[in-house]
Every structure is written in C-alpha cells, then in structure tokens.
Design a protein around this motif. Structure first.
Motif, PDB file in Angstrom:
ATOM      1  N   PRO A 104       0.837  -1.205   0.000  1.00 50.47           N
ATOM      2  CA  PRO A 104       0.000   0.000   0.000  1.00 50.47           C
ATOM      3  C   PRO A 104       0.877   1.262   0.000  1.00 50.47           C
ATOM      4  O   PRO A 104       1.823   1.358   0.783  1.00 50.47           O
ATOM      5  CB  PRO A 104      -0.794  -0.108   1.299  1.00 50.47           C
ATOM      6  N   LEU A 105       0.559   2.190  -0.878  1.00 53.74           N
ATOM      7  CA  LEU A 105       1.356   3.411  -1.004  1.00 53.74           C
ATOM      8  C   LEU A 105       0.604   4.663  -0.571  1.00 53.74           C
ATOM      9  O   LEU A 105       1.186   5.538   0.068  1.00 53.74           O
ATOM     10  CB  LEU A 105       1.810   3.587  -2.458  1.00 53.74           C
ATOM     11  N   LEU A 106      -0.650   4.750  -0.939  1.00 52.95           N
ATOM     12  CA  LEU A 106      -1.392   5.967  -0.622  1.00 52.95           C
ATOM     13  C   LEU A 106      -2.839   5.644  -0.292  1.00 52.95           C
ATOM     14  O   LEU A 106      -3.374   4.617  -0.707  1.00 52.95           O
ATOM     15  CB  LEU A 106      -1.293   6.979  -1.763  1.00 52.95           C
ATOM     16  N   LEU A 139      -1.447   9.093   3.904  1.00 53.79           N
ATOM     17  CA  LEU A 139      -2.762   9.725   3.797  1.00 53.79           C
ATOM     18  C   LEU A 139      -2.564  10.964   2.931  1.00 53.79           C
ATOM     19  O   LEU A 139      -2.040  11.973   3.382  1.00 53.79           O
ATOM     20  CB  LEU A 139      -3.302  10.092   5.182  1.00 53.79           C
ATOM     21  N   ILE A 140      -2.967  10.856   1.693  1.00 56.79           N
ATOM     22  CA  ILE A 140      -2.546  11.830   0.691  1.00 56.79           C
ATOM     23  C   ILE A 140      -3.669  12.769   0.258  1.00 56.79           C
ATOM     24  O   ILE A 140      -3.445  13.741  -0.438  1.00 56.79           O
ATOM     25  CB  ILE A 140      -1.956  11.066  -0.522  1.00 56.79           C
ATOM     26  N   GLY A 141      -4.886  12.482   0.677  1.00 60.91           N
ATOM     27  CA  GLY A 141      -6.002  13.336   0.306  1.00 60.91           C
ATOM     28  C   GLY A 141      -7.313  12.754   0.783  1.00 60.91           C
ATOM     29  O   GLY A 141      -7.351  11.721   1.451  1.00 60.91           O
ATOM     30  N   GLY A 142      -8.397  13.430   0.428  1.00 63.94           N
ATOM     31  CA  GLY A 142      -9.714  12.958   0.831  1.00 63.94           C
ATOM     32  C   GLY A 142     -10.779  13.990   0.548  1.00 63.94           C
ATOM     33  O   GLY A 142     -10.531  15.028  -0.057  1.00 63.94           O
ATOM     34  N   GLU A 143     -11.973  13.706   1.004  1.00 67.20           N
ATOM     35  CA  GLU A 143     -13.108  14.585   0.797  1.00 67.20           C
ATOM     36  C   GLU A 143     -13.971  14.593   2.056  1.00 67.20           C
ATOM     37  O   GLU A 143     -14.278  13.535   2.622  1.00 67.20           O
ATOM     38  CB  GLU A 143     -13.950  14.110  -0.392  1.00 67.20           C
ATOM     39  N   THR A 144     -14.311  15.784   2.507  1.00 66.31           N
ATOM     40  CA  THR A 144     -15.254  15.946   3.609  1.00 66.31           C
ATOM     41  C   THR A 144     -16.513  16.584   3.047  1.00 66.31           C
ATOM     42  O   THR A 144     -16.458  17.695   2.508  1.00 66.31           O
ATOM     43  CB  THR A 144     -14.668  16.828   4.723  1.00 66.31           C
ATOM     44  N   ALA A 145     -17.624  15.877   3.136  1.00 63.22           N
ATOM     45  CA  ALA A 145     -18.877  16.346   2.563  1.00 63.22           C
ATOM     46  C   ALA A 145     -19.881  16.629   3.670  1.00 63.22           C
ATOM     47  O   ALA A 145     -20.244  15.730   4.431  1.00 63.22           O
ATOM     48  CB  ALA A 145     -19.433  15.306   1.597  1.00 63.22           C
TER      49      ALA A 145
END
Length: 348
Positions: A104-106, A139-145
């Motif tokens: 696993p990388l990202l 942990l390279i990014g994401g979305e908070t909705a």
C-alpha cells in the motif's frame, strides 16, 4: 434584490465552509506523519501526486481497493467512541491490497455527515492517519462532505480508497499447490464484518453499549469497537522472504467463502478447527445468538483474520518470521485436491 427578503448564505442552508477549511488545517499534522517516499503533494490541492519511481519501483503494476466499515459505524456513532473507526477503514482496504502481493502506497478517505462537528471529525481522521502509519502508506487526500438533510444529527459515513504497487510478475496468488500449508494469523476481535448480526444479537440480549462487557474488561460497546488488525507489514515481510503462494483476508464470508478465492480451480482446503481456540467474543455471540458452527465460519473471522498458503518446506521458517513480527500464528491445515473448504474438529 426583491424588497423584504433576507439574503441567504450557504451557512444558513447548513453548510459551514469555514468549518471545513478549519478541519483541513487541523488534520494536516496527522497527514504529515504518514508521509513516505513517493509523495509529491498532499492535502490542500485539487489532487494528490505520487512518484512511483521515487518509491523504488522499476516496472510497477498498480493495485487499487475501496471499502468501508459497514454497520460497525452505528456502534461508534451511538457510543461516541470514534477514535479507532478510522483504523478499521484503512485496514479493510490495505489488508485486501496485500493479498494481491501489493505494498500500500497511498490512501484517500471520504467522510460525509449532515453537520460537520470539527472535534469529532478530527478524532476520526486521526484514526485514519494512525491506520496509514501502521501500514506504511501515506494519507494523501480525501473529501469531507457536509450534506444537511441527508444524515440525521450526529450520523456520518466513511469510505476509503487505497492504491498500492508491486513489480510486474510479483502478483499473488501464484504457485499454490496441493500440500501447501495454511497458516492463520489471529484476529483482534470481530474486525469490521458481520455487525448487522452483532447488533441484532446485542439487541436480543437486552444489553446496552455502556453495560459491562460479558467476556472481558470495559464496556460492551468498547469491546466490540476493537479495531481491525493491520497485517500489511508482517505479510509483506513473509512474501519477501519467499515461499508464500497466496494470502486471504478473512472478512465477510469468513473462512468458508474467502479462502477459496485464492485457490486455483481444482484445489480446496482442509482446516483443523482444533488448531486454535475460539476467542471469547465469538463464543459469547454464538451462545447469545444460538449460532451453528457453519454459520459462525461463514459470517465472522472466528479468530483468524488472515490466512497464508505457503510452501510446506518453508512453513516453519515463515511461521517463525511472522511470530517475530508480533503475529500469533496457527497451523490451520493444508491445501488439498478438490473444491471448497472442509473442516475437522470443532470450534463450538
């Protein structure tokens, strides 16, 4: 503007952009702790960049996985104990990736809620970052909705997305033959599958989440929120040592359904149920729910969270290596000619 009407804002409609921006700033230190070779850009942009060459790959194949944590979320929400649910989210994705032979990388997360409660969200994402640290991915990014009207007060949902890599030709399963030894790695409890049944059994028992745990210390809710074990670094160490032909993450479907997924056509498995002891949480669930052994084995991990099919000649060495990395290893049985999983002995 029409006279007599007040100007509405996004905040008036229930979406607080400032709270979202504050959350991003609050979680940047957690994401930074997960940084690894290959990361070029992380939180804050419209996308995240990753350099596979910098991560050490010459001819990489990408592997992707996505998952959630199911109705275990309901217990976390109802108890307010959200600190480890992020570990579950990561584990459900990266434990699958490693079964393909991938590192696993990202990792990216999707967090949706009716009203953003920053302190709770920070705790959740800190858990995601912890899971990433334990599995060696960024942990390279994401979305908070924030979606008012879609979720009841206090409710939220999570999804995770992991990307890994391996050198071309290193994918698993590969080389599984009759006679391979099956090594099981102990689970840390129920992990993240079967919680609709768990919740039904708890409701039938008449117990509440804050009641004392019937089989151990603390509350019932806290015991059932024990996070999914991460097997990534240990499994990769075994793969790199040689002799590992396949790995199976024991999730929904239990041993009965998951182990055949990594066995070639014409091969099955024979497992000795006396080779490990059923953990107390599963014994309690079986007793309270009147569960038959067959139902247990195809619903829960029953104490075995990962299975490796390994060369018989190297089984002892691989078992010793995994023990050195902190795993509890069971010699479950072996690969056989035939189809499906057969059992000897008894767990219940």
């Amino acid at each position: 503007m029409t006279a007599g009407k007040n100007g509405l804002t996004y905040a008036d409609a229930g979406v607080d952009i400032d709270a979202g921006n504050d959350l991003v700033e609050r979680i940047k230190p957690a994401a930074k702790r997960t940084r690894r070779s290959g990361v070029m850009a992380g939180l804050g942009g419209f996308g995240a960049l990753f350099d596979l060459k910098d991560a050490g790959y010459a001819d990489p194949i990408l592997v992707a996985a996505t998952d959630g944590v199911g109705t275990k979320l309901r217990i976390a929400i109802d108890t307010g104990n959200v600190d480890t649910i992020g570990i579950d989210l990561v584990a459900m994705c990266v434990n699958d990736l490693v079964c393909q032979g991938a590192e696993p990388l990202l990792f990216l997360d999707y967090f949706a809620t009716g009203k953003l409660e920053t302190e709770s969200a920070v705790r959740i994402i800190e858990g995601i970052a912890k899971g990433c640290e334990l599995s060696g991915c960024a942990l390279i990014g994401g979305e908070t909705a924030e979606m008012p009207g879609m979720y009841d007060a206090g409710d939220f949902d999570l999804a995770g997305f992991a990307v890994g890599a391996m050198e071309r030709g290193a994918d698993l399963p590969d080389g599984v033959v009759a006679g391979d030894v099956l090594l099981g790695l102990a689970s840390d409890g129920v992990h993240s599958n079967g919680y609709s049944l768990v919740r039904a059994i708890v409701a039938q028992s008449g117990l509440e989440w804050d009641d004392p745990c019937p089989w151990g210390e603390g509350t019932l809710g806290a015991a059932l929120l024990a996070p999914t074990r991460l097997y990534v670094k240990q499994a990769l160490a075994a793969v790199r040592a040689g002799g590992v032909h396949a790995l199976a993450h024991i999730t929904g479907g239990g041993l009965t359904e998951n182990l055949p997924r990594v066995l070639p056509q014409g091969l099955g498995a024979e497992i000795d149920l006396n080779s490990w002891a059923l953990p107390p949480v599963f014994q309690w669930l079986a007793d309270q729910g009147g569960m038959e052994q067959a139902e247990m084995l195809k619903t829960f991990n029953a104490g075995v969270g990962m299975v490796l099919s390994v060369s018989a000649e190297q089984a002892d060495a691989i078992s010793a290596l995994l023990t050195e990395t902190g795993e509890t290893v069971f010699r479950l049985g072996h690969v056989t000619k035939g189809e499906g999983v057969s059992y000897t002995g008894s767990l219940l």
